[in-house]
Design a protein around this motif. Sequence first.
Motif, PDB file in Angstrom:
ATOM      1  N   THR A 111      11.076  49.713  53.119  1.00 41.24           N
ATOM      2  CA  THR A 111       9.716  49.390  52.650  1.00 41.24           C
ATOM      3  C   THR A 111       9.186  48.149  53.371  1.00 41.24           C
ATOM      4  O   THR A 111       9.821  47.089  53.336  1.00 41.24           O
ATOM      5  CB  THR A 111       9.722  49.090  51.126  1.00 41.24           C
ATOM      6  N   VAL A 112       8.030  48.306  54.001  1.00 40.31           N
ATOM      7  CA  VAL A 112       7.392  47.180  54.687  1.00 40.31           C
ATOM      8  C   VAL A 112       6.242  46.676  53.818  1.00 40.31           C
ATOM      9  O   VAL A 112       5.507  47.470  53.229  1.00 40.31           O
ATOM     10  CB  VAL A 112       6.882  47.617  56.079  1.00 40.31           C
ATOM     11  N   PHE A 113       6.124  45.372  53.712  1.00 40.07           N
ATOM     12  CA  PHE A 113       4.999  44.804  52.959  1.00 40.07           C
ATOM     13  C   PHE A 113       4.521  43.534  53.652  1.00 40.07           C
ATOM     14  O   PHE A 113       5.163  43.019  54.566  1.00 40.07           O
ATOM     15  CB  PHE A 113       5.396  44.528  51.496  1.00 40.07           C
ATOM     16  N   GLY A 114       3.359  43.060  53.219  1.00 45.69           N
ATOM     17  CA  GLY A 114       2.789  41.859  53.833  1.00 45.69           C
ATOM     18  C   GLY A 114       2.479  40.813  52.775  1.00 45.69           C
ATOM     19  O   GLY A 114       2.337  41.122  51.592  1.00 45.69           O
ATOM     20  N   ILE A 115       2.396  39.591  53.228  1.00 43.30           N
ATOM     21  CA  ILE A 115       1.924  38.515  52.352  1.00 43.30           C
ATOM     22  C   ILE A 115       0.854  37.737  53.117  1.00 43.30           C
ATOM     23  O   ILE A 115       1.056  37.383  54.284  1.00 43.30           O
ATOM     24  CB  ILE A 115       3.067  37.564  51.928  1.00 43.30           C
ATOM     25  N   ILE A 116      -0.278  37.538  52.474  1.00 38.94           N
ATOM     26  CA  ILE A 116      -1.361  36.761  53.079  1.00 38.94           C
ATOM     27  C   ILE A 116      -1.383  35.412  52.359  1.00 38.94           C
ATOM     28  O   ILE A 116      -1.823  35.306  51.217  1.00 38.94           O
ATOM     29  CB  ILE A 116      -2.707  37.509  52.968  1.00 38.94           C
ATOM     30  N   ALA A 117      -0.866  34.407  53.079  1.00 35.60           N
ATOM     31  CA  ALA A 117      -0.653  33.094  52.450  1.00 35.60           C
ATOM     32  C   ALA A 117      -1.841  32.183  52.728  1.00 35.60           C
ATOM     33  O   ALA A 117      -1.683  31.056  53.184  1.00 35.60           O
ATOM     34  CB  ALA A 117       0.649  32.491  52.966  1.00 35.60           C
ATOM     35  N   SER A 118      -3.033  32.677  52.410  1.00 39.64           N
ATOM     36  CA  SER A 118      -4.257  31.939  52.770  1.00 39.64           C
ATOM     37  C   SER A 118      -4.332  30.558  52.147  1.00 39.64           C
ATOM     38  O   SER A 118      -5.001  29.686  52.671  1.00 39.64           O
ATOM     39  CB  SER A 118      -5.494  32.707  52.306  1.00 39.64           C
ATOM     40  N   THR A 119      -3.671  30.360  51.018  1.00 39.35           N
ATOM     41  CA  THR A 119      -3.789  29.081  50.329  1.00 39.35           C
ATOM     42  C   THR A 119      -2.728  28.075  50.787  1.00 39.35           C
ATOM     43  O   THR A 119      -3.055  26.940  51.114  1.00 39.35           O
ATOM     44  CB  THR A 119      -3.692  29.292  48.800  1.00 39.35           C
ATOM     45  N   THR A 120      -1.470  28.511  50.848  1.00 42.36           N
ATOM     46  CA  THR A 120      -0.412  27.539  51.179  1.00 42.36           C
ATOM     47  C   THR A 120      -0.083  27.503  52.671  1.00 42.36           C
ATOM     48  O   THR A 120       0.552  26.574  53.134  1.00 42.36           O
ATOM     49  CB  THR A 120       0.890  27.841  50.408  1.00 42.36           C
TER      50      THR A 120
ATOM     51  N   THR B 220       6.353  31.654  49.476  1.00 38.58           N
ATOM     52  CA  THR B 220       7.777  31.361  49.313  1.00 38.58           C
ATOM     53  C   THR B 220       8.275  31.895  47.971  1.00 38.58           C
ATOM     54  O   THR B 220       9.314  32.549  47.887  1.00 38.58           O
ATOM     55  CB  THR B 220       7.996  29.827  49.355  1.00 38.58           C
ATOM     56  N   GLU B 221       7.492  31.646  46.937  1.00 32.61           N
ATOM     57  CA  GLU B 221       7.918  32.089  45.610  1.00 32.61           C
ATOM     58  C   GLU B 221       7.899  33.615  45.503  1.00 32.61           C
ATOM     59  O   GLU B 221       8.790  34.221  44.911  1.00 32.61           O
ATOM     60  CB  GLU B 221       6.992  31.446  44.563  1.00 32.61           C
ATOM     61  N   MET B 222       6.869  34.234  46.097  1.00 34.35           N
ATOM     62  CA  MET B 222       6.827  35.715  46.074  1.00 34.35           C
ATOM     63  C   MET B 222       8.082  36.283  46.735  1.00 34.35           C
ATOM     64  O   MET B 222       8.697  37.225  46.223  1.00 34.35           O
ATOM     65  CB  MET B 222       5.601  36.224  46.829  1.00 34.35           C
ATOM     66  N   LEU B 223       8.457  35.703  47.887  1.00 33.30           N
ATOM     67  CA  LEU B 223       9.625  36.212  48.609  1.00 33.30           C
ATOM     68  C   LEU B 223      10.895  36.039  47.783  1.00 33.30           C
ATOM     69  O   LEU B 223      11.747  36.935  47.739  1.00 33.30           O
ATOM     70  CB  LEU B 223       9.763  35.501  49.964  1.00 33.30           C
ATOM     71  N   GLU B 224      10.993  34.911  47.099  1.00 36.51           N
ATOM     72  CA  GLU B 224      12.183  34.678  46.258  1.00 36.51           C
ATOM     73  C   GLU B 224      12.255  35.723  45.147  1.00 36.51           C
ATOM     74  O   GLU B 224      13.298  36.291  44.871  1.00 36.51           O
ATOM     75  CB  GLU B 224      12.121  33.275  45.642  1.00 36.51           C
TER      76      GLU B 224
ATOM     77  N   ARG C 275      -0.027  44.479  50.400  1.00 36.85           N
ATOM     78  CA  ARG C 275      -0.151  43.106  50.888  1.00 36.85           C
ATOM     79  C   ARG C 275      -0.493  42.204  49.717  1.00 36.85           C
ATOM     80  O   ARG C 275      -1.530  42.372  49.077  1.00 36.85           O
ATOM     81  CB  ARG C 275      -1.217  43.036  51.971  1.00 36.85           C
ATOM     82  N   PHE C 276       0.422  41.300  49.438  1.00 40.79           N
ATOM     83  CA  PHE C 276       0.206  40.356  48.343  1.00 40.79           C
ATOM     84  C   PHE C 276      -0.583  39.174  48.886  1.00 40.79           C
ATOM     85  O   PHE C 276      -0.249  38.612  49.928  1.00 40.79           O
ATOM     86  CB  PHE C 276       1.547  39.892  47.772  1.00 40.79           C
ATOM     87  N   ILE C 277      -1.639  38.810  48.160  1.00 36.81           N
ATOM     88  CA  ILE C 277      -2.524  37.730  48.613  1.00 36.81           C
ATOM     89  C   ILE C 277      -2.386  36.543  47.668  1.00 36.81           C
ATOM     90  O   ILE C 277      -2.438  36.715  46.439  1.00 36.81           O
ATOM     91  CB  ILE C 277      -4.000  38.208  48.603  1.00 36.81           C
ATOM     92  N   GLU C 278      -2.218  35.381  48.237  1.00 38.34           N
ATOM     93  CA  GLU C 278      -2.229  34.177  47.403  1.00 38.34           C
ATOM     94  C   GLU C 278      -3.634  33.977  46.826  1.00 38.34           C
ATOM     95  O   GLU C 278      -4.642  34.176  47.519  1.00 38.34           O
ATOM     96  CB  GLU C 278      -1.850  32.951  48.234  1.00 38.34           C
TER      97      GLU C 278
END
Length: 349
Positions: free
Chosen positions: A252-261, A215-219, A193-196
């Motif tokens: 592969t499943v992953f997560g993003i925690i976009a706490s900032t944006t 958005t940028e991580m996904l790109e 899980r990638f965290i902002e």
Amino acid sequence: MSLPTSPASALDRHARPLRNLRVSVTDRCNLRCAYCMPEEEYAWLAKDRILTFEEISRLVDAFASVGVDRVRLTGGEPLLRRDLDRLVALIAAKPAIRDIAMTTNAITLPDHAAALRAAGLGRLTISLDTLDAERYRALTRRDDLSRALAGVDAARDAGFTGTKLNTVVMRGVNDDELARLLAFGRERSIEVRFIEYMDVGGATHWSMDKVVSRTEMLERIASDMGAVETLETEGTGTSAAPADRYRLADGTVFGIIASTTRPFCGTCDRSRLTCDGQWYLCLYAAKGIDLAGPLRAGASSDELAARILGRWVERDDRGAEARLAAPRTPLDVSELRDDPHLEMHTRGG
Ligand code: SAM
Ligand code: SF4
Ligand code: SF4
């Protein structure tokens, strides 16, 4: 004040239930991550104010009686608290607590994983921001990557499943490692899980230009690894899960925690208890609510529960949303020295 007949009735002003309790068991840490503890020296909480495991257990009972059913142990580094498996056993024995998890940097996990699992710890989240030894040293100011990696293996060897890896993504620091970290997770059946990068207390060097947005991580991931499919949010209606989840073509499943944006305050059911018994209704709350005082003065479980409920129903906090709406500046080192409870490592990540 009379208590509700059903814990489910403990809703705050935005109809958010009281479900998730993060318990910071120590403000100490064996790393000095640049985004959390950039200083070498800190003002530590006084030892005689640190709650015993029995005191924490009594507070968890009070929280459980008004709706909490998930507990996450954190810190500081929770594994620095001696005999932590004893606290895990106390909490795991409570029928109302359906889920007990821990967030750790895993440095000393090989020494503790088996005992924690035996005591009833359900799940682990391991924080790891890089797979490069030199970078790890620069980022954490300790030369411990091999120990952290041994910790990841120890979790599996002890029988933990569903382990997650938390990675704070910072521009110019580790934002070129997303694909490598995803491959690392895939090989070990660990969801990354990638965290902002957040401007929490402690992140005194934070600035918006160092934040890599969801958005940028996904790109970047799409350009390195191909198409990314968006999955349903992992929340089931009973839990407010902050991670948006995605799948790559290879599964592969992953997560993003976009706490900032893209903050998730609207469904936030979490609050934080510090190791000296201060309760914070929001990660960004300036002040906590003292539960240690009443506890040590002999308050009954019903009195503690009434105090908790009374404050929760008044909860109006939407800290990350408020920060998104206004220009933000990180806290200053002197503010943090004056009130160590503002630190992320004190209130618990
Ligand atoms: N020491 C343990 C660990 O690192 O896993 C537990 C406590 S740590 C404060 C909990 C989580 O907060 C970690 O995953 C860490 O990456 C995250 N964290 C700390 N500072 C942060 C920041 N400025 N932005 C985003 N996440 C942060
Ligand atoms: Fe790093 Fe966690 Fe320690 Fe903060 S508390 S410095 S995130 S290991
Ligand atoms: Fe919850 Fe506060 Fe974080 Fe928003 S900023 S998600 S209200 S803890």
